[in-house]
Write an enzyme that holds these catalytic residues in place. Structure first.
Site, PDB file in Angstrom:
ATOM      1  N   HIS A   1      35.665  43.456  37.319  1.00 22.40           N
ATOM      2  CA  HIS A   1      34.842  43.161  38.491  1.00 22.40           C
ATOM      3  C   HIS A   1      35.417  43.778  39.762  1.00 22.40           C
ATOM      4  CE1 HIS A   1      37.762  39.755  39.089  1.00 22.40           C
ATOM      5  NE2 HIS A   1      37.536  40.011  40.374  1.00 22.40           N
TER       6      HIS A   1
ATOM      7  N   HIS B   1      46.022  40.020  46.137  1.00 19.10           N
ATOM      8  CA  HIS B   1      45.982  41.107  45.154  1.00 19.10           C
ATOM      9  C   HIS B   1      44.988  42.178  45.580  1.00 19.10           C
ATOM     10  CE1 HIS B   1      42.657  38.660  44.013  1.00 19.10           C
ATOM     11  NE2 HIS B   1      42.522  39.043  42.800  1.00 19.10           N
TER      12      HIS B   1
ATOM     13  N   TYR C   1      30.665  34.578  40.767  1.00 16.15           N
ATOM     14  CA  TYR C   1      30.532  35.849  40.046  1.00 16.15           C
ATOM     15  C   TYR C   1      29.065  36.119  39.755  1.00 16.15           C
ATOM     16  CZ  TYR C   1      35.536  36.138  39.378  1.00 16.15           C
ATOM     17  OH  TYR C   1      36.882  36.247  39.600  1.00 16.15           O
TER      18      TYR C   1
ATOM     19  N   HIS D   1      39.384  43.554  46.337  1.00 21.10           N
ATOM     20  CA  HIS D   1      40.204  43.941  45.188  1.00 21.10           C
ATOM     21  C   HIS D   1      39.323  44.279  43.998  1.00 21.10           C
ATOM     22  CE1 HIS D   1      39.552  39.553  44.463  1.00 21.10           C
ATOM     23  NE2 HIS D   1      39.452  39.952  43.222  1.00 21.10           N
TER      24      HIS D   1
ATOM     25  N   HIS E   1      39.337  29.389  41.759  1.00 22.02           N
ATOM     26  CA  HIS E   1      40.380  29.928  40.905  1.00 22.02           C
ATOM     27  C   HIS E   1      41.685  29.190  41.148  1.00 22.02           C
ATOM     28  CE1 HIS E   1      38.161  33.166  39.244  1.00 22.02           C
ATOM     29  NE2 HIS E   1      38.056  33.878  40.344  1.00 22.02           N
TER      30      HIS E   1
ATOM     31  N   GLU F   1      32.243  39.874  42.551  1.00 18.69           N
ATOM     32  CA  GLU F   1      32.738  38.572  43.005  1.00 18.69           C
ATOM     33  C   GLU F   1      32.636  38.533  44.529  1.00 18.69           C
ATOM     34  OE1 GLU F   1      36.984  37.987  42.580  1.00 18.69           O
ATOM     35  OE2 GLU F   1      36.858  35.827  42.915  1.00 18.69           O
TER      36      GLU F   1
END
Lengths: 308, 308, 308, 308
Positions: free
Chosen positions: A211, A197, A253, A151, A244, A263
């Site tokens: 990112h 996502h 990251y 993503h 997260h 990421e």
């Protein structure tokens, strides 16, 4: 209409050789081609398409465009009509504009980045081949063992506008969102497929990239990736390993040599894949530090301030 | 038409209480309901739908039916017409036939099992909730940490017939197949979404089930799951931990108390999610032992002989 | 007297080049020297000593000798007296008999294998160096990421005799044992340090070797090691990944090209390290299949029948 | 003389109930006793001794004393003579002063903390028992899956003095050290056994404790431990998951409710276990930030400033 998954991201980098080395030797992509403009094409192990990343040398880092794939050729005309009906200009991109790519349509998101839709990408097969393959890429090969481009997170002055466009015009689904006390949307995580996502949008200057993210098979691989980056000595780590709250992934990251944020993560859940039907997870703004970084429950200011 | 993902599997078990305990305390599902017929409904942590598994007490183990979800309500009528055009009878199933389920259509696969398509399942949210959730289910809860129901493998006398039906009539994609020296298809792994397979079919008696499979977040969790099963003391382990060549996953097999085979695994790649476009991985029959069990490169005879 | 830890194992192999490649490219040792007799010396990443393994080409596989280290030079004389007092002949081995090794004493265990004790091995440092080292060996290097040689299992017609010798004469500790219904010892796991076992003894023909074992940092590394072996294509896997009841480790077994059995494992507990004080874990013979292979709870006949 | 391993640590806590809950439900120790003074005794899964931790309620957090075990009863008299010969007062501690503990000797380290040596601790067996045990503690039990108490780090105004005392008087070994440009020792990591360190000493106020550390079986367990702490909601995380350059471990830091710093980690190498023979790893002061926290290569000021 059926936007089906992220196809590739085209990035600007300030030093092509350094960037190529980073994405091959640190991230672990395979180089799959170079075109007449000198652009470098790369793909992860578990994707058959010609590329998931294009690197173009430029004076500045940042995003050139992101391309999503549609399920049927006819979806392109349908999408073109729908985007134009929203009052957004659409231009055609001929086949071959990117190596191995079929004809595409291109338009500008409300947040200022170029998005493309296309149906065809040449098939080059999985990294382990298409006949009686071994289930794992060789351990000797350089880089982290990323499996696929997953993503990207874009910056935008009005994130809700881009999220609404994706949901209303391109039938994306909303899987998680951060809302202000007044109910307005601060950040949105949208998907066109089954992943949690494909494209997220958070506050920041229009036209910029926060990112791009690659998947890993296992939480152990996330820690292994940090080791590989430290060994490389050239990679600037930013944050993690941490977890997260949003999406629940274990993550790190870091930056490519041009400053584009990367990421690598493991463990996103599969959202439903049924348009219009998934109630999203809702994060209240005051709880979002935990949603951003569950272990620390604080968001370092630089994390959202720095974009390319 | 858009069949979008597996919805749920309805299983026969010979002792409802023992089966419920197995799926809650060993596999790690949450019980989400019981209906007037005494059927037990269960769901995994990372799926919002009302259930992914229904248990019905009966004299024999085996599969009652498998239900897939479609993207739009209108897809049901389209699917009904397409299945009938293939010469296969279709019957309507009223909403509420299964708890929380909308209206469905039902038909018999060429391999003899009942398949249903439906659009609606009530939403109950993720196990960790829908507002400011923690990213992980509590560690204290019983059972392996399965994230979702992933796929099933059916037995059939002519696997190619069922695969062709799914591909030609319901727009499934073929991600891997095993072929005989004469080119005929021995086993097929098909997907309607982005996962590597939703429904696979291998040689065996018509109408029977080979296994149902649940996903795990990490390879470590696969080993952790074996520990949990051994601690439970009631679970009959069959095979693993090992690695499949097909799909590349790290995996274990075991049986529920009625004898239905279960799999928990980690690490499937994401197939393309674009109908008609993914070239499949091809396994030649003589290489298939490695494709089945990469570490051992032999297939224990009982593995394909035992079905429910 | 203080026998302090395993020093090295000297093995016979039938093809020196093939064996060297196996221990470097599959197991992951570093080659640290060759001597005038053509013997190859190898060491793992996390041990400073000159070698933990010596390979000698011969017509048959098997064990040449195993060398343990003592804490003080004076311990050698004390050990010599104690072994002789037991009625076992002791011979001196001059410094330099093995590359980098100081003077040793040698004698024959009741089970027929040669054991040596020595105080000095040249120090070559850890694989990552002795000044400001990185904490991990480079990921690019070939082979599994074994950290150290951990233990060996010897075959013997009367295992209790060897165990008693080690405990009574050399102050080893007994950490686990398998006992017959009549109370006699079937197999014994003994330690001279803090690890769970340095030397174990099980039923089999005198003078032979069952396996040598190397440690791994993590359970994930055990699975990773299987992948590496399968990639190598030359390694004959025997068993696992599984878990031992004895010692509790996650483990795999395989063979070097000469047929010597290897183990790599993770997760042994630390026994007490205090002579004479640790009550051993006791396995009743009828429960031992679970003690041997916890997941399967059966012991394949070949596992104990095949020795070198 | 043979100091053989760390026995237990006696800590002061400000709220006994809160501390007990922390060490049982978050760290994962088992409660093994309470004495007439109300002190709580705890032990990890993989240690047979009666306790590895004593909690005493007091007005302040901090360390009461640390006890090491000696290999033979006679070592106590030898140690007493050696410590006195160094000009340090020694007092006898009667058996039973701590529950299950034999007679001990006590003295004050140059850095001001009380150290004890003892030979006897009652044996209570491993958490999984001593007869035909399962290899893993039940997954349902609360807390991280720590295997054993591993080491402690003390603060001292002149760390070199304490390190020298341990090495010269108690035959500890030096496995790693941090040295200033002038060659003086800033911090020292010492071991009496085979582990990388049992007792380390770093700059800080005399008499204080920096942290106590518990081992975990796997790197995945380190991340799992963070999840467990976040779920508990009561634990104050400080740092990590990250990796130490010193010792190479994957690690996290957090605080008990009284403010005593805890560490759980995986992956320390085994130092040699042979007195006087292991050359230490040397860290130059300017490289030490990488030695302390390899991923970040910076040391947060608070990390060394806060002690109890």
């Amino acid at each position: 209409m059926a936007v089906s998954r992220i196809g590739y991201i085209s990035l600007y980098v300030t030093n092509l050789d350094a960037a190529r080395r980073h994405y091959v030797e640190v991230v672990g992509l395979r180089e799959t081609g170079r075109d007449a403009h000198g652009r470098v094409y790369l793909q992860a192990a578990d994707n058959q398409d010609h590329h998931c990343l294009i690197l173009t040398e430029a004076l500045h880092a940042g995003i050139d465009h992101v391309a999503f794939k549609v399920g049927e050729v006819e979806d392109l005309a349908e999408a073109q009509a729908a985007v134009r009906a929203r009052g957004i200009a659409v231009r055609g991109v001929p086949a071959g504009d990117a190596l191995g790519a079929g004809a595409a349509i291109a338009f500008t998101l409300p947040s200022g980045q170029e998005m493309r839709l296309l149906h065809h990408l040449d098939k080059i097969g999985y990294a382990t081949g298409m006949r009686n393959p071994n289930p794992v890429p060789p351990h000797g090969k350089p880089g982290a063992r990323v499996t696929h481009l997953d993503h990207l997170l874009l910056a935008g002055e009005r994130p809700a506008d881009t999220a609404q466009f994706l949901i209303e015009v391109l039938d994306f689904n909303l899987s998680e969102q951060v809302v202000a006390p007044d109910g307005s949307v601060i950040a949105a995580f949208t998907t066109c497929g089954h992943t949690m996502h494909d494209l997220a949008i958070a506050p920041g200057p229009n036209g910029h990239l926060h990112h791009i993210a690659f998947g890993l098979e296992s939480r152990s691989d996330v820690i292994g990736a940090v080791d590989i980056m430290k060994e490389a000595g050239t990679t600037l780590m930013e944050y993690g390993p941490t977890r997260h709250g949003v999406s629940g992934v274990t993550t790190i990251y870091f930056f490519d040599p041009a400053g584009n944020r990367n990421e690598v993560y493991n463990g996103a859940y599969q959202a439903g894949g049924v348009p219009g039907l998934i109630p999203p997870i809702v994060w209240q703004a005051q709880e979002f530090p935990r949603g951003a970084f569950y272990y620390e429950s604080v968001v370092p200011e630089s994390f959202f301030a720095e974009v390319t």
